[in-house]
Design a protein around this motif. Structure first.
Motif, PDB file in Angstrom:
ATOM      1  N   GLY A  35       0.760  -1.110  -0.115  1.00  0.00           N
ATOM      2  CA  GLY A  35      -0.031   0.091  -0.021  1.00  0.00           C
ATOM      3  C   GLY A  35       0.870   1.227   0.163  1.00  0.00           C
ATOM      4  O   GLY A  35       0.297   2.386  -0.253  1.00  0.00           O
ATOM      5  N   ALA A  36       2.237   1.343   0.252  1.00  0.00           N
ATOM      6  CA  ALA A  36       2.916   2.426   0.527  1.00  0.00           C
ATOM      7  C   ALA A  36       3.586   2.898  -0.872  1.00  0.00           C
ATOM      8  O   ALA A  36       3.640   2.106  -2.054  1.00  0.00           O
ATOM      9  N   ASP A  37       4.034   4.075  -1.064  1.00  0.00           N
ATOM     10  CA  ASP A  37       4.725   4.508  -2.195  1.00  0.00           C
ATOM     11  C   ASP A  37       6.351   3.968  -1.988  1.00  0.00           C
ATOM     12  O   ASP A  37       6.679   3.283  -1.153  1.00  0.00           O
ATOM     13  N   ARG A  38       7.009   4.613  -3.233  1.00  0.00           N
ATOM     14  CA  ARG A  38       8.245   4.196  -3.113  1.00  0.00           C
ATOM     15  C   ARG A  38       9.275   4.311  -2.168  1.00  0.00           C
ATOM     16  O   ARG A  38      10.011   3.186  -1.523  1.00  0.00           O
ATOM     17  N   ALA A  39       9.267   5.289  -1.641  1.00  0.00           N
ATOM     18  CA  ALA A  39      10.069   5.582  -0.408  1.00  0.00           C
ATOM     19  C   ALA A  39       9.639   4.881   0.796  1.00  0.00           C
ATOM     20  O   ALA A  39      10.445   4.310   1.620  1.00  0.00           O
ATOM     21  N   GLY A  40       8.311   4.816   0.999  1.00  0.00           N
ATOM     22  CA  GLY A  40       7.743   4.046   2.041  1.00  0.00           C
ATOM     23  C   GLY A  40       8.055   2.436   1.839  1.00  0.00           C
ATOM     24  O   GLY A  40       8.569   1.925   3.082  1.00  0.00           O
ATOM     25  N   LEU A 105       8.604  -1.924  -8.908  1.00  0.00           N
ATOM     26  CA  LEU A 105       7.327  -2.116  -9.209  1.00  0.00           C
ATOM     27  C   LEU A 105       6.367  -1.155  -8.694  1.00  0.00           C
ATOM     28  O   LEU A 105       5.775  -1.582  -7.620  1.00  0.00           O
ATOM     29  N   ASP A 106       6.104   0.206  -9.265  1.00  0.00           N
ATOM     30  CA  ASP A 106       5.267   1.080  -8.669  1.00  0.00           C
ATOM     31  C   ASP A 106       3.740   0.415  -8.557  1.00  0.00           C
ATOM     32  O   ASP A 106       3.227   0.636  -7.694  1.00  0.00           O
ATOM     33  N   GLU A 107       3.365   0.085  -9.747  1.00  0.00           N
ATOM     34  CA  GLU A 107       2.084  -0.685  -9.630  1.00  0.00           C
ATOM     35  C   GLU A 107       1.978  -2.007  -9.703  1.00  0.00           C
ATOM     36  O   GLU A 107       2.485  -2.723 -10.601  1.00  0.00           O
ATOM     37  N   LEU A 108       1.308  -2.513  -8.840  1.00  0.00           N
ATOM     38  CA  LEU A 108       0.871  -4.313  -9.160  1.00  0.00           C
ATOM     39  C   LEU A 108      -0.400  -4.284  -9.330  1.00  0.00           C
ATOM     40  O   LEU A 108      -1.594  -3.682  -8.763  1.00  0.00           O
ATOM     41  N   PRO A 109      -0.706  -5.561  -9.882  1.00  0.00           N
ATOM     42  CA  PRO A 109      -1.999  -6.017 -10.325  1.00  0.00           C
ATOM     43  C   PRO A 109      -2.957  -6.089  -8.865  1.00  0.00           C
ATOM     44  O   PRO A 109      -2.433  -6.438  -7.933  1.00  0.00           O
ATOM     45  N   ASP A 170       5.101  -5.406 -22.146  1.00  0.00           N
ATOM     46  CA  ASP A 170       6.504  -5.225 -21.771  1.00  0.00           C
ATOM     47  C   ASP A 170       7.065  -6.545 -21.431  1.00  0.00           C
ATOM     48  O   ASP A 170       6.514  -6.911 -20.135  1.00  0.00           O
ATOM     49  N   PRO A 171       7.906  -7.255 -22.025  1.00  0.00           N
ATOM     50  CA  PRO A 171       8.306  -8.420 -21.458  1.00  0.00           C
ATOM     51  C   PRO A 171       9.057  -8.483 -20.233  1.00  0.00           C
ATOM     52  O   PRO A 171       8.876  -9.116 -19.324  1.00  0.00           O
ATOM     53  N   ILE A 172       9.725  -7.342 -20.234  1.00  0.00           N
ATOM     54  CA  ILE A 172      10.616  -7.295 -18.986  1.00  0.00           C
ATOM     55  C   ILE A 172       9.746  -6.819 -18.013  1.00  0.00           C
ATOM     56  O   ILE A 172      10.036  -7.437 -16.506  1.00  0.00           O
ATOM     57  N   GLN A 173       8.720  -5.929 -17.995  1.00  0.00           N
ATOM     58  CA  GLN A 173       7.857  -5.858 -16.698  1.00  0.00           C
ATOM     59  C   GLN A 173       7.126  -7.213 -16.389  1.00  0.00           C
ATOM     60  O   GLN A 173       6.948  -7.437 -15.157  1.00  0.00           O
ATOM     61  N   LEU A 174       6.803  -7.921 -17.340  1.00  0.00           N
ATOM     62  CA  LEU A 174       6.152  -9.145 -17.266  1.00  0.00           C
ATOM     63  C   LEU A 174       7.084 -10.240 -16.428  1.00  0.00           C
ATOM     64  O   LEU A 174       6.551 -10.913 -15.320  1.00  0.00           O
ATOM     65  N   LEU A 177       6.991  -8.820 -12.871  1.00  0.00           N
ATOM     66  CA  LEU A 177       5.786  -9.149 -11.753  1.00  0.00           C
ATOM     67  C   LEU A 177       5.647 -10.728 -11.726  1.00  0.00           C
ATOM     68  O   LEU A 177       5.525 -10.998 -10.682  1.00  0.00           O
ATOM     69  N   LYS A 178       6.028 -11.621 -12.833  1.00  0.00           N
ATOM     70  CA  LYS A 178       5.867 -12.991 -12.674  1.00  0.00           C
ATOM     71  C   LYS A 178       6.818 -13.644 -11.420  1.00  0.00           C
ATOM     72  O   LYS A 178       6.155 -14.347 -10.807  1.00  0.00           O
ATOM     73  N   GLU A 179       7.967 -12.840 -11.245  1.00  0.00           N
ATOM     74  CA  GLU A 179       8.804 -13.338 -10.130  1.00  0.00           C
ATOM     75  C   GLU A 179       8.172 -12.963  -8.816  1.00  0.00           C
ATOM     76  O   GLU A 179       8.149 -14.047  -7.813  1.00  0.00           O
ATOM     77  N   VAL A 180       7.751 -11.988  -8.536  1.00  0.00           N
ATOM     78  CA  VAL A 180       7.012 -11.409  -7.301  1.00  0.00           C
ATOM     79  C   VAL A 180       5.652 -12.391  -7.258  1.00  0.00           C
ATOM     80  O   VAL A 180       5.523 -13.093  -6.125  1.00  0.00           O
ATOM     81  N   VAL A 181       5.057 -12.519  -8.284  1.00  0.00           N
ATOM     82  CA  VAL A 181       3.765 -13.234  -7.904  1.00  0.00           C
ATOM     83  C   VAL A 181       4.086 -15.126  -7.758  1.00  0.00           C
ATOM     84  O   VAL A 181       3.270 -15.666  -6.855  1.00  0.00           O
ATOM     85  N   GLU A 182       5.188 -15.360  -8.339  1.00  0.00           N
ATOM     86  CA  GLU A 182       5.494 -16.629  -8.036  1.00  0.00           C
ATOM     87  C   GLU A 182       6.211 -16.837  -6.629  1.00  0.00           C
ATOM     88  O   GLU A 182       6.105 -18.021  -6.133  1.00  0.00           O
TER      89      GLU A 182
END
Lengths: 206, 206, 206
Positions: A35-40, A105-109, A170-174, A177-182
């Motif tokens: 829920g936080a911003d990048r600094a948080g 990753l500023d925005e996450l699904p 964007d494959p790199i973004q993907l 995200l995929k690594e976080v989600v996994e």
């Protein structure tokens, strides 16, 4: 008065409960981080790393005490197995938090927050279950519920994958995200492993 | 003269030490491979596959001897568990080397060589520790050091990931590198698993 | 007439054989899915999910019976370990099928069908082996053959990776395929784990 000649060291239950209590703090920090911003996020990831370190210490306390205790409340192997399975839950949660920061990753699904909510519930159930190891009572509900949460996590995970591949070009973004989600999915699996170990211990002792 | 009616088969220690000695050769080949050019790499990957095959043979010797031996120096499960954990270390190292050749990764980030150096140190420590299983002495230092090396490997791994995602724009190149880097991280995890198993065995026998 | 005072519950063998029989159905559905068109695949993936669910039920039956049985034919831990290892084989096969549908992978490289053929053979061998646990006979061939199939799977997997990276230019397509191919490889590994567990059990009982 009846003597117990070989008092079983009950403090293992406290140590396991202590270890599991870190998981609740960790899962809540992960939710806060999202829920936080990048600094948080950076500050919260630091806190998460500290909790992971404290959990490591708790695991080592258990191992050290196993080393110096003659009679344990249940199998040595089961105690050390359970301690390191609890440790795995924390490791994956900390890793997921760290990756979110590392990959900026500023925005996450939205479904990532569903994944983390499942982990929070798993952590609470696990922390509540540990003290019941002492009496080996009331553990079936815990096991059933964590298994059902893991099924839920699995479904969220697959829907997320499908959605990400549909929506992100964007494959790199993907990849990030995929690594976080996994890693979050691995954390859910790790909670299920803990529950299955508790079930196995309960079977043996019953 | 005092008879030992059930002599414990000490050759298991030699077999485990033999199995671990392959890890030193394997880790050194991996380091050599990294420094070689494309033609050199192919030849070294071939050697690495041979060492992996020899390690497989060593694992099978242990399993076969378990099959034909009535009394073992410690739990059958622990011996077979340890043998296959040693095997995992080799498998991941061989796989990493093979992937570098397979993906034609001519240039690798400098931190990959740091990862491999950690593996070389883990392999040496593991090979040195195996003969001490006989007396169950001096094993704590080994366990502590390998755990600390695994932490170090984990840090290198995360920095590498961040660096790669910052510096490499080609997603396919990134995928290839990521797989190599992750396989090396799995090798470091496998060495930690061996160390944790040794610790558990030492606990039981103490 | 000689009394057996503690009859060992032989139905565990039937339950394990039942659990393994789902694997044959699952592997065959996976092969069918590969040959079907997109609409057909969706229906087959649904059937595969049903089989996976039935396999889950079989696993839970084993666990429940362990809970209520005083004397087991071999170690409780080994029975529950084997049951969940069989479950893993199914989980990975179901996951692979689901990913093919989820990622709408209309065309897959020919070697994917080689991977699935190995899984079909592993499933058959595993289902055939389970009834032999009762007598602990004829299991070495099974173990040797599954280990050799896993080596074969590993080789197919690496060749597939090299080929995919050579031939597929779209990184997102590559990511999708890589995940399917890796999940199939994990299924092959899971069959090897089952075989190794059976071997360990056979060692103990011999």
């Amino acid at each position: 008065m009846r003597l117990r000649l070989t008092p079983r060291d009950t403090s293992f239950f406290d140590l396991l409960a202590d270890s599991a209590s870190h998981l609740v703090v960790g899962a809540n920090l992960l939710s806060e981080l999202l829920g936080a911003d990048r600094a948080g996020r950076k500050a919260i990831a630091k806190k998460l790393a500290d909790v992971e370190h404290a959990a490591d210490e708790a695991t080592h306390s258990i191992m050290r005490r196993l080393n110096s205790t003659f009679v344990t409340p249940f199998d040595r192997d089961d105690i050390s197995g359970l301690a390191s399975a609890l440790d795995d839950c924390m490791d994956f949660m900390e890793e997921a938090g760290d990756l979110i920061v590392l990959y900026k990753l500023d925005e996450l699904p939205a479904r990532v927050s569903d994944q983390i909510q499942v982990l929070q519930r798993c952590a609470e159930l696990t922390a509540d279950a540990m003290p019941h190891l002492r009496s080996m009572g009331d553990l079936t509900d815990y096991w059933v519920e964590v298994n059902s949460l893991e099924n839920q996590a699995d479904k969220i995970h697959r829907k997320l994958l499908a959605q990400m591949f549909d929506e992100i070009a964007d494959p790199i973004q993907l990849m990030k995200l995929k690594e976080v989600v996994e890693t979050l999915e691995l954390a859910a699996d790790a909670f299920e492993t803990v529950a299955n170990m508790v079930e196995t211990i309960a079977l043996k002792e019953s």
